[in-house]
Design a protein around this motif. Structure first.
Motif, PDB file in Angstrom:
ATOM      1  N   TYR A  30     -18.288  21.227   7.362  1.00  0.00           N
ATOM      2  CA  TYR A  30     -19.528  21.365   8.122  1.00  0.00           C
ATOM      3  C   TYR A  30     -19.361  22.492   9.130  1.00  0.00           C
ATOM      4  N   CYS A  31     -20.475  22.902   9.717  1.00  0.00           N
ATOM      5  CA  CYS A  31     -20.464  23.882  10.811  1.00  0.00           C
ATOM      6  C   CYS A  31     -20.838  23.170  12.108  1.00  0.00           C
ATOM      7  N   TRP A  32     -20.201  23.591  13.184  1.00  0.00           N
ATOM      8  CA  TRP A  32     -20.712  23.222  14.496  1.00  0.00           C
ATOM      9  C   TRP A  32     -21.916  24.099  14.787  1.00  0.00           C
ATOM     10  N   VAL A  33     -22.930  23.510  15.411  1.00  0.00           N
ATOM     11  CA  VAL A  33     -24.147  24.231  15.787  1.00  0.00           C
ATOM     12  C   VAL A  33     -24.268  24.135  17.303  1.00  0.00           C
ATOM     13  N   TYR A  34     -24.227  25.281  17.974  1.00  0.00           N
ATOM     14  CA  TYR A  34     -24.181  25.348  19.435  1.00  0.00           C
ATOM     15  C   TYR A  34     -25.413  26.101  19.920  1.00  0.00           C
ATOM     16  N   ASN A  35     -26.286  25.429  20.683  1.00  0.00           N
ATOM     17  CA  ASN A  35     -27.535  26.031  21.131  1.00  0.00           C
ATOM     18  C   ASN A  35     -27.351  26.735  22.470  1.00  0.00           C
ATOM     19  N   ASN A  36     -27.886  27.940  22.589  1.00  0.00           N
ATOM     20  CA  ASN A  36     -27.647  28.753  23.791  1.00  0.00           C
ATOM     21  C   ASN A  36     -28.484  28.321  24.988  1.00  0.00           C
ATOM     22  N   GLN A  37     -29.547  27.537  24.778  1.00  0.00           N
ATOM     23  CA  GLN A  37     -30.386  27.111  25.899  1.00  0.00           C
ATOM     24  C   GLN A  37     -30.050  25.708  26.379  1.00  0.00           C
ATOM     25  N   THR A  38     -29.872  24.786  25.458  1.00  0.00           N
ATOM     26  CA  THR A  38     -29.597  23.397  25.847  1.00  0.00           C
ATOM     27  C   THR A  38     -28.111  23.098  25.961  1.00  0.00           C
ATOM     28  N   THR A  55     -13.343  30.266  12.824  1.00  0.00           N
ATOM     29  CA  THR A  55     -12.949  31.477  12.100  1.00  0.00           C
ATOM     30  C   THR A  55     -14.145  32.303  11.629  1.00  0.00           C
ATOM     31  N   LEU A  56     -15.275  31.649  11.367  1.00  0.00           N
ATOM     32  CA  LEU A  56     -16.482  32.352  10.940  1.00  0.00           C
ATOM     33  C   LEU A  56     -17.644  31.935  11.841  1.00  0.00           C
ATOM     34  N   PHE A  57     -18.447  32.923  12.242  1.00  0.00           N
ATOM     35  CA  PHE A  57     -19.570  32.670  13.147  1.00  0.00           C
ATOM     36  C   PHE A  57     -20.841  33.313  12.584  1.00  0.00           C
ATOM     37  N   GLN A  58     -21.981  32.763  13.008  1.00  0.00           N
ATOM     38  CA  GLN A  58     -23.262  33.388  12.715  1.00  0.00           C
ATOM     39  C   GLN A  58     -24.270  32.953  13.773  1.00  0.00           C
ATOM     40  N   LEU A  59     -25.156  33.863  14.150  1.00  0.00           N
ATOM     41  CA  LEU A  59     -26.222  33.567  15.101  1.00  0.00           C
ATOM     42  C   LEU A  59     -27.529  33.388  14.333  1.00  0.00           C
ATOM     43  N   THR A 117     -31.329  30.281  20.399  1.00  0.00           N
ATOM     44  CA  THR A 117     -30.446  30.770  19.334  1.00  0.00           C
ATOM     45  C   THR A 117     -29.328  29.776  19.112  1.00  0.00           C
ATOM     46  N   ASN A 118     -29.046  29.494  17.860  1.00  0.00           N
ATOM     47  CA  ASN A 118     -27.911  28.647  17.504  1.00  0.00           C
ATOM     48  C   ASN A 118     -26.733  29.511  17.073  1.00  0.00           C
ATOM     49  N   LEU A 119     -25.556  29.160  17.573  1.00  0.00           N
ATOM     50  CA  LEU A 119     -24.312  29.764  17.108  1.00  0.00           C
ATOM     51  C   LEU A 119     -23.673  28.804  16.120  1.00  0.00           C
ATOM     52  N   LEU A 120     -23.492  29.252  14.894  1.00  0.00           N
ATOM     53  CA  LEU A 120     -22.811  28.442  13.886  1.00  0.00           C
ATOM     54  C   LEU A 120     -21.324  28.770  13.914  1.00  0.00           C
ATOM     55  N   ILE A 121     -20.507  27.718  13.866  1.00  0.00           N
ATOM     56  CA  ILE A 121     -19.056  27.886  13.921  1.00  0.00           C
ATOM     57  C   ILE A 121     -18.428  27.140  12.745  1.00  0.00           C
TER      58      ILE A 121
END
Length: 215
Positions: free
Chosen positions: A191-199, A166-170, A178-182
């Motif tokens: 907690y937030c999921w942390v999703y890395n754009n390279q790995t 529902t909420l995101f931040q780069l 760059t990490n995408l926080l979810i």
């Protein structure tokens, strides 16, 4: 407590759009900022005086709105699983239909499915540069992140358990990635999921309480 020595605030402008407002976002325009206010299946574009300058119709109830400045698109995420993109002229540019990731079906926990109350439809929207450094839209659905390009084409669909984003931040990293926080609501924890754009790594973060505090 004594009264503050401050000037009176002017009365706010009240605008009746007919039903309860479900989402709002500011939309820049050549004549000044507009407020996009959603109620039911309708998005009302209002100027600074509260005058409606345009009305946009969606096929289902609007849950979230987002302005995509790089592509001058107003995005509307709806309860019927549609993501609609409107141009500055008010015309639909494209429609994307959100689909739950197959891994969520395989998990067989139906209370986290799109069919469960509070999980249906598009629940979160955000935009920014992510995969390959390109501008993309992030669509939060039931345990699923969908990344969509400016033409409404799916770039990636991947599961995030449990709950709709529902909420995101780069957040740029020192290694150039760059990490995408979810953040999810409802979700299975704080907690937030942390999703890395390279790995492509998926980790959990932002789940510890500050020193001196507890959950």
């Amino acid at each position: 407590r004594p009264a503050l020595d401050a000037p009176d605030m002017p009365a706010p402008k009240l605008v009746d759009v007919g039903e309860a407002v479900t989402a709002m976002v500011t939309v820049p325009s050549a004549s000044g900022d507009l407020v996009a206010a959603a109620e039911g299946n309708t998005v009302h574009l209002l100027d600074a005086s509260g005058m409606e300058v345009r009305r946009l119709q969606c096929d289902g109830p609007v849950r979230v709105l987002s302005w995509w400045p790089e592509h001058r698109l107003l995005l509307a995420g709806c309860a019927d699983e549609q993501l609609l993109a409107f141009g500055e002229d008010g015309q639909r540019r494209w429609v994307f239909t959100s689909v739950m990731d197959p891994a969520v079906y395989a998990a067989a926990k139906t209370y986290w499915f799109k069919t469960a109350p509070g999980h249906e439809g598009v629940r979160g929207l955000f935009t920014g540069a992510f995969l390959d450094g390109k501008e993309q839209a992030f669509v939060g659905g039931a345990c699923t992140l969908e990344i969509v390009d400016e033409n409404g084409q799916l770039v990636r669909r991947t599961p995030f358990f449990w709950g709709p984003g529902t909420l995101f931040q780069l957040v740029p990293q020192t290694d150039g990635s760059t990490n995408l926080l979810i953040a999810r609501e409802p979700g299975d924890g704080f907690y937030c999921w942390v999703y890395n754009n390279q790995t492509g790594a998926k980790t959990q973060g932002f789940h510890l309480a500050p020193s001196g505090h507890s959950y």
